[in-house]
Design an enzyme around this catalytic site. Structure first.
Site, PDB file in Angstrom:
ATOM      1  N   THR A 200      -0.683   1.437   9.353  1.00 32.41           N
ATOM      2  CA  THR A 200      -2.298   1.274   9.275  1.00 32.41           C
ATOM      3  C   THR A 200      -2.827   2.693   8.557  1.00 32.41           C
ATOM      4  O   THR A 200      -1.897   3.847   8.463  1.00 32.41           O
ATOM      5  CB  THR A 200      -2.672   0.979  10.686  1.00 32.41           C
ATOM      6  OG1 THR A 200      -4.186   0.357  10.409  1.00 32.41           O
ATOM      7  CG2 THR A 200      -2.779   2.346  11.602  1.00 32.41           C
TER       8      THR A 200
ATOM      9  N   GLY B 144      -7.292   1.818   1.138  1.00 36.73           N
ATOM     10  CA  GLY B 144      -7.090   0.061   1.109  1.00 36.73           C
ATOM     11  C   GLY B 144      -6.809  -0.224  -0.063  1.00 36.73           C
ATOM     12  O   GLY B 144      -6.016  -1.173  -0.391  1.00 36.73           O
TER      13      GLY B 144
ATOM     14  N   CYS C 229      -3.118   1.823  -0.770  1.00 33.06           N
ATOM     15  CA  CYS C 229      -1.964   1.668   0.101  1.00 33.06           C
ATOM     16  C   CYS C 229      -1.790   0.037   0.546  1.00 33.06           C
ATOM     17  O   CYS C 229      -2.736  -0.500   1.001  1.00 33.06           O
ATOM     18  CB  CYS C 229      -1.915   2.592   1.413  1.00 33.06           C
ATOM     19  SG  CYS C 229      -0.890   2.242   2.790  1.00 33.06           S
TER      20      CYS C 229
ATOM     21  N   THR D 293      -2.422  -1.123   4.075  1.00 30.56           N
ATOM     22  CA  THR D 293      -3.836  -0.851   4.565  1.00 30.56           C
ATOM     23  C   THR D 293      -4.647  -1.995   3.935  1.00 30.56           C
ATOM     24  O   THR D 293      -4.607  -2.130   2.765  1.00 30.56           O
ATOM     25  CB  THR D 293      -4.375   0.529   4.369  1.00 30.56           C
ATOM     26  OG1 THR D 293      -3.506   1.631   4.774  1.00 30.56           O
ATOM     27  CG2 THR D 293      -5.907   0.748   4.813  1.00 30.56           C
TER      28      THR D 293
END
EC number: 3.4.25.2
Length: 176
Positions: free
Chosen positions: A2, A157, A160, A163
């Site tokens: 995360t 986000g 990655c 994410t």
């Protein structure tokens, strides 16, 4: 994993996290809440790493907050001591970011407590991307802490694969 981001600016501390839970290379859940309030709403905490391990750490950290009447640094140091000496805790694979009106801290998987000098925390799989974005926004814009946290998570986000863009945000005033 995360991504968690925390920013202190203009009288606010904000912590934000994405909602993706992955098992290997498979997305298992997209709307997990990895940022929450502890100790009567006075502390914001977020985690990166193994979910079950993080919940164990949340419980232990909140117990330390209760024991030390909400004193964030003392509770974090005591949790870190436990983490280093308790064999079951030392196997946990998670990191915590914690913040209140006085401080922002990272509690690492090997029991270290770090207070970043610039009030910026970014951790997890997209942490480096979020940190770079947040640092640039802090230096070159007058955006609010919330806008910086949200924008840097969106950038992480986009880059990655662990994410997503389902973001949970908690905000607290630094005064009072």
């Amino acid at each position: 994993m995360t991504t968690i981001v925390s920013v202190r600016r203009h009288g606010k501390v904000v912590m934000a996290g994405d909602g993706q839970v992955s098992l290997g290379n498979t997305v298992m859940k997209g709307n997990a809440k990895k940022v929450r309030r502890l100790y009567h709403g006075e502390v914001i905490a977020g985690f990166a790493g193994a979910t079950a391990d993080a919940f164990t750490l949340f419980e232990r950290f909140e117990a330390q907050l209760e024991k030390h009447q909400g004193h964030l640094v003392r509770a974090a140091v005591e949790l870190a001591k436990d983490w280093r000496t308790d064999r079951s805790l030392s196997r946990l694979e998670a990191m915590l970011a914690v913040a209140n009106k006085d401080a922002s801290l990272i509690i690492t998987g090997n029991g270290d407590v770090v207070e970043p000098e610039d009030g910026l925390i970014a951790m997890g799989s997209g942490g480096a991307f979020a940190q770079a974005a947040a640092r640039a926004l802090l230096l070159k814009t007058d955006l609010s802490a919330r806008e910086i946290a949200e924008t840097s998570l969106h950038i992480a986000g986009d880059i990655c694969v662990f994410t997503n863009h389902n973001i949970t945000i908690e905000e607290q005033d630094l005064v009072g």
